[in-house]
Enzyme design. Sequence first.
Site, mmCIF file in Angstrom:
data_model
loop_
_atom_site.group_PDB
_atom_site.id
_atom_site.type_symbol
_atom_site.label_atom_id
_atom_site.label_comp_id
_atom_site.label_asym_id
_atom_site.label_seq_id
_atom_site.Cartn_x
_atom_site.Cartn_y
_atom_site.Cartn_z
ATOM 1 N N GLU A 188 0.824 -1.206 0.000
ATOM 2 C CA GLU A 188 0.000 0.000 0.000
ATOM 3 C C GLU A 188 0.860 1.258 0.000
ATOM 4 O O GLU A 188 0.525 2.257 -0.635
ATOM 5 C CB GLU A 188 -0.941 0.013 1.208
ATOM 6 C CG GLU A 188 -2.020 -1.065 1.172
ATOM 7 C CD GLU A 188 -2.919 -0.968 -0.046
ATOM 8 O OE1 GLU A 188 -2.977 0.111 -0.669
ATOM 9 O OE2 GLU A 188 -3.562 -1.981 -0.375
ATOM 10 N N TYR B 176 -6.159 6.764 3.904
ATOM 11 C CA TYR B 176 -6.338 5.654 2.970
ATOM 12 C C TYR B 176 -5.601 4.401 3.432
ATOM 13 O O TYR B 176 -6.177 3.310 3.563
ATOM 14 C CB TYR B 176 -5.857 6.041 1.557
ATOM 15 C CG TYR B 176 -5.657 4.802 0.724
ATOM 16 C CD1 TYR B 176 -6.750 4.124 0.201
ATOM 17 C CD2 TYR B 176 -4.388 4.244 0.547
ATOM 18 C CE1 TYR B 176 -6.587 2.940 -0.509
ATOM 19 C CE2 TYR B 176 -4.215 3.069 -0.151
ATOM 20 C CZ TYR B 176 -5.309 2.425 -0.677
ATOM 21 O OH TYR B 176 -5.157 1.256 -1.347
ATOM 22 N N ASP C 277 -9.922 5.740 -1.951
ATOM 23 C CA ASP C 277 -8.839 6.244 -2.795
ATOM 24 C C ASP C 277 -9.471 6.925 -4.003
ATOM 25 O O ASP C 277 -10.683 7.048 -4.099
ATOM 26 C CB ASP C 277 -7.897 5.110 -3.213
ATOM 27 C CG ASP C 277 -8.508 4.248 -4.284
ATOM 28 O OD1 ASP C 277 -9.756 4.157 -4.314
ATOM 29 O OD2 ASP C 277 -7.777 3.684 -5.110
#
Length: 294
Positions: free
Chosen positions: A38, A121, A139
Amino acid sequence: MTTIAWDPTELTDWFAAEARPLPWRAPGVTGWGVLVSETMLQQTPVNRVAPIWQEWLERWPRPSDLAAATQAEVLRAWGKLGYPRRALRLHQAAAAIAADHGDVVPSDVDTLLALPGIGAYTARAVAAFAYGRRAPVVDTNVRRVVARAVHGAGDAGPPSTKRDLADVDALLPSDDASAARLSAALMELGQVVCTVRSPACERCPIAADCAWQHAGRPAYAGPPKKVQKFAGTDRQVRGKLLDVLRGAEGPVPRAALDAVWQDAGQRDRCLDSLLVDGLLEQTDDGRFALPGEH
DNA sequence: CACGCGTGGGA
DNA sequence: TTCCCAAGCGT
């Protein structure tokens, strides 16, 4: 929005059948593997991340392994993924996880948010994708899907964390596992079907329920998106300077850096900002090096 | 909240 | 070629 705009199972069934086999989705990938992915994927495309992610997880399979590396090693391994401050923050987060969380990436959103480089996020993406928690993962793709399917707009307007989180939260089922699957499915839909330029509505599992379809797919009517320049900016110069250091064996003289940019004033400003950001260090004899390698 | 922060690929 | 952008974050 207080009602679910479509049957979530249409989307989660589609995701179960069509999800791309990305390496960080493989069985057995840990919370650490998800956090690394991520972080690398923040503003960097999947294709460039995948090989670097593989290298990192083989080299540093646990947070404590990364924490034991030098900053210079981390920045070289980051390579040209871009925004190298992410690499330093991930390094810092790894140290905190090793020291304070038993070398296990936390599953709680607020605990994740307290770590460097983990924002709204990433905290929720880790909670949902690594640990199956119910968390609204927002996102740019999810914002676009919601703007179209729920609000009937051509694209999302400017981001507003609070409103965006509430919008997606309203769509999620109450139980953790179903909510986590829907979060992943919403992202995937925005990435591969409900794209910015040419949405493949004929392949969309929720087209029949999509407010944008029902409205006749109107064009985006919000404020114009800001397009950031790159050529000639400090970002470009910093990138060139750092690239010299990544390719060097150790400290380099100032002259080696002078060669990459004509404008001395801008060059010096960028050199200073890199030092301030901790992406460079200066040796006692005035040469420059990646941090922690001299 | 707007801005600065890398990089490379596709239209 | 030029432009737009690609799973954001911190200030």
